[in-house]
Design a protein around this motif. Structure first.
Motif, PDB file in Angstrom:
ATOM      1  N   THR A  72       0.839  -1.182   0.000  1.00  0.00           N
ATOM      2  CA  THR A  72       0.000   0.000   0.000  1.00  0.00           C
ATOM      3  C   THR A  72       0.879   1.238   0.000  1.00  0.00           C
ATOM      4  O   THR A  72       2.043   1.200   0.405  1.00  0.00           O
ATOM      5  CB  THR A  72      -0.928   0.027   1.232  1.00  0.00           C
ATOM      6  OG1 THR A  72      -0.122   0.088   2.397  1.00  0.00           O
ATOM      7  CG2 THR A  72      -1.843  -1.176   1.248  1.00  0.00           C
ATOM      8  N   HIS A  73       0.313   2.329  -0.420  1.00  0.00           N
ATOM      9  CA  HIS A  73       1.060   3.589  -0.524  1.00  0.00           C
ATOM     10  C   HIS A  73       1.506   4.076   0.851  1.00  0.00           C
ATOM     11  O   HIS A  73       2.609   4.606   1.004  1.00  0.00           O
ATOM     12  CB  HIS A  73       0.180   4.626  -1.217  1.00  0.00           C
ATOM     13  CG  HIS A  73       0.861   5.928  -1.472  1.00  0.00           C
ATOM     14  ND1 HIS A  73       1.942   6.027  -2.321  1.00  0.00           N
ATOM     15  CD2 HIS A  73       0.637   7.169  -0.985  1.00  0.00           C
ATOM     16  CE1 HIS A  73       2.352   7.276  -2.346  1.00  0.00           C
ATOM     17  NE2 HIS A  73       1.571   7.992  -1.549  1.00  0.00           N
ATOM     18  N   LYS A  74       0.688   3.891   1.885  1.00  0.00           N
ATOM     19  CA  LYS A  74       1.039   4.352   3.241  1.00  0.00           C
ATOM     20  C   LYS A  74       2.258   3.625   3.775  1.00  0.00           C
ATOM     21  O   LYS A  74       3.117   4.224   4.414  1.00  0.00           O
ATOM     22  CB  LYS A  74      -0.130   4.136   4.196  1.00  0.00           C
ATOM     23  CG  LYS A  74      -1.211   5.160   4.082  1.00  0.00           C
ATOM     24  CD  LYS A  74      -2.263   4.936   5.151  1.00  0.00           C
ATOM     25  CE  LYS A  74      -3.346   5.974   5.062  1.00  0.00           C
ATOM     26  NZ  LYS A  74      -4.369   5.780   6.086  1.00  0.00           N
ATOM     27  N   GLU A  75       2.357   2.315   3.549  1.00  0.00           N
ATOM     28  CA  GLU A  75       3.509   1.547   4.044  1.00  0.00           C
ATOM     29  C   GLU A  75       4.796   2.022   3.396  1.00  0.00           C
ATOM     30  O   GLU A  75       5.803   2.180   4.060  1.00  0.00           O
ATOM     31  CB  GLU A  75       3.317   0.059   3.770  1.00  0.00           C
ATOM     32  CG  GLU A  75       2.278  -0.596   4.644  1.00  0.00           C
ATOM     33  CD  GLU A  75       2.090  -2.055   4.289  1.00  0.00           C
ATOM     34  OE1 GLU A  75       2.817  -2.563   3.420  1.00  0.00           O
ATOM     35  OE2 GLU A  75       1.214  -2.686   4.882  1.00  0.00           O
ATOM     36  N   LEU A  76       4.766   2.228   2.096  1.00  0.00           N
ATOM     37  CA  LEU A  76       5.962   2.693   1.397  1.00  0.00           C
ATOM     38  C   LEU A  76       6.346   4.088   1.859  1.00  0.00           C
ATOM     39  O   LEU A  76       7.526   4.386   2.048  1.00  0.00           O
ATOM     40  CB  LEU A  76       5.729   2.675  -0.112  1.00  0.00           C
ATOM     41  CG  LEU A  76       5.639   1.300  -0.753  1.00  0.00           C
ATOM     42  CD1 LEU A  76       5.273   1.429  -2.221  1.00  0.00           C
ATOM     43  CD2 LEU A  76       6.942   0.544  -0.604  1.00  0.00           C
ATOM     44  N   LYS A  77       5.361   4.937   2.067  1.00  0.00           N
ATOM     45  CA  LYS A  77       5.627   6.310   2.485  1.00  0.00           C
ATOM     46  C   LYS A  77       6.258   6.336   3.877  1.00  0.00           C
ATOM     47  O   LYS A  77       7.206   7.066   4.129  1.00  0.00           O
ATOM     48  CB  LYS A  77       4.320   7.096   2.472  1.00  0.00           C
ATOM     49  CG  LYS A  77       4.483   8.576   2.497  1.00  0.00           C
ATOM     50  CD  LYS A  77       3.145   9.241   2.301  1.00  0.00           C
ATOM     51  CE  LYS A  77       3.326  10.723   2.103  1.00  0.00           C
ATOM     52  NZ  LYS A  77       2.059  11.392   1.862  1.00  0.00           N
ATOM     53  N   LYS A  78       5.753   5.500   4.808  1.00  0.00           N
ATOM     54  CA  LYS A  78       6.283   5.444   6.165  1.00  0.00           C
ATOM     55  C   LYS A  78       7.711   4.927   6.167  1.00  0.00           C
ATOM     56  O   LYS A  78       8.588   5.450   6.846  1.00  0.00           O
ATOM     57  CB  LYS A  78       5.386   4.547   7.023  1.00  0.00           C
ATOM     58  CG  LYS A  78       5.819   4.437   8.455  1.00  0.00           C
ATOM     59  CD  LYS A  78       4.880   3.526   9.209  1.00  0.00           C
ATOM     60  CE  LYS A  78       5.388   3.265  10.602  1.00  0.00           C
ATOM     61  NZ  LYS A  78       4.573   2.275  11.301  1.00  0.00           N
ATOM     62  N   SER A  79       7.953   3.878   5.389  1.00  0.00           N
ATOM     63  CA  SER A  79       9.292   3.302   5.299  1.00  0.00           C
ATOM     64  C   SER A  79      10.273   4.303   4.707  1.00  0.00           C
ATOM     65  O   SER A  79      11.391   4.447   5.196  1.00  0.00           O
ATOM     66  CB  SER A  79       9.238   2.037   4.447  1.00  0.00           C
ATOM     67  OG  SER A  79      10.524   1.613   4.126  1.00  0.00           O
ATOM     68  N   ASN A  80       9.861   4.983   3.658  1.00  0.00           N
ATOM     69  CA  ASN A  80      10.726   5.965   3.013  1.00  0.00           C
ATOM     70  C   ASN A  80      10.974   7.170   3.913  1.00  0.00           C
ATOM     71  O   ASN A  80      12.062   7.727   3.900  1.00  0.00           O
ATOM     72  CB  ASN A  80      10.116   6.417   1.689  1.00  0.00           C
ATOM     73  CG  ASN A  80      10.175   5.331   0.648  1.00  0.00           C
ATOM     74  OD1 ASN A  80      10.954   4.398   0.742  1.00  0.00           O
ATOM     75  ND2 ASN A  80       9.314   5.430  -0.347  1.00  0.00           N
ATOM     76  N   ALA A  81       9.992   7.572   4.704  1.00  0.00           N
ATOM     77  CA  ALA A  81      10.150   8.736   5.578  1.00  0.00           C
ATOM     78  C   ALA A  81      11.191   8.472   6.653  1.00  0.00           C
ATOM     79  O   ALA A  81      12.040   9.320   6.931  1.00  0.00           O
ATOM     80  CB  ALA A  81       8.810   9.103   6.212  1.00  0.00           C
ATOM     81  N   SER A  82      11.152   7.291   7.265  1.00  0.00           N
ATOM     82  CA  SER A  82      12.136   6.993   8.303  1.00  0.00           C
ATOM     83  C   SER A  82      13.525   6.825   7.699  1.00  0.00           C
ATOM     84  O   SER A  82      14.515   7.272   8.273  1.00  0.00           O
ATOM     85  CB  SER A  82      11.733   5.754   9.087  1.00  0.00           C
ATOM     86  OG  SER A  82      11.594   4.653   8.224  1.00  0.00           O
ATOM     87  N   SER A  83      13.603   6.206   6.557  1.00  0.00           N
ATOM     88  CA  SER A  83      14.891   6.052   5.876  1.00  0.00           C
ATOM     89  C   SER A  83      15.451   7.418   5.479  1.00  0.00           C
ATOM     90  O   SER A  83      16.639   7.677   5.626  1.00  0.00           O
ATOM     91  CB  SER A  83      14.716   5.164   4.655  1.00  0.00           C
ATOM     92  OG  SER A  83      15.914   5.072   3.940  1.00  0.00           O
ATOM     93  N   LEU A  84      14.582   8.279   5.010  1.00  0.00           N
ATOM     94  CA  LEU A  84      14.995   9.627   4.612  1.00  0.00           C
ATOM     95  C   LEU A  84      15.486  10.426   5.810  1.00  0.00           C
ATOM     96  O   LEU A  84      16.457  11.175   5.708  1.00  0.00           O
ATOM     97  CB  LEU A  84      13.823  10.343   3.932  1.00  0.00           C
ATOM     98  CG  LEU A  84      14.102  11.706   3.342  1.00  0.00           C
ATOM     99  CD1 LEU A  84      15.131  11.592   2.214  1.00  0.00           C
ATOM    100  CD2 LEU A  84      12.820  12.308   2.811  1.00  0.00           C
TER     101      LEU A  84
END
Length: 103
Positions: A72-84
């Motif tokens: 889902t888009h939310k999971e990818l966004k959360k993962s990318n935000a913490s990595s960023l």
């Protein structure tokens, strides 16, 4: 943001007060080489949370073609935000150690 401000402060201190350059460089080097326990635990928790969650697979059929969406888009966004956030922190430390080395 607090860690970023502290790292910027070390870089700015070394440019304004060259006497403190060696101390600032050693602090920034230690931050990059030996990350704090809190950051290590936070990074581990973020990575484990991404691995533990079951993948949600959406499948659908239209008259023209089939499609599958693995995350889902939310999971990818959360993962990318913490990595960023971790990347920004690392980049800030590198930028300020360069600033200190120039001083």
């Amino acid at each position: 943001p607090l860690l970023m401000v502290c790292l910027d402060g070390l870089g700015n201190l070394s440019t304004k007060h060259p006497v403190l350059t060696n101390s600032a460089i050693s602090c920034l080097r230690d931050f990059l080489v030996n990350p704090s326990d809190l950051l290590s635990q936070l990074n581990t928790a973020v990575r484990n949370a991404d691995m533990v969650k079951p993948a949600i697979v959406l499948t659908g059929t239209t008259s023209e073609h089939d499609f599958t969406e693995p995350h889902t888009h939310k999971e990818l966004k959360k993962s990318n935000a913490s990595s960023l956030a971790f990347q920004k922190l690392r980049d800030c430390a590198i930028e300020n150690i360069c600033k200190a080395l120039r001083a």
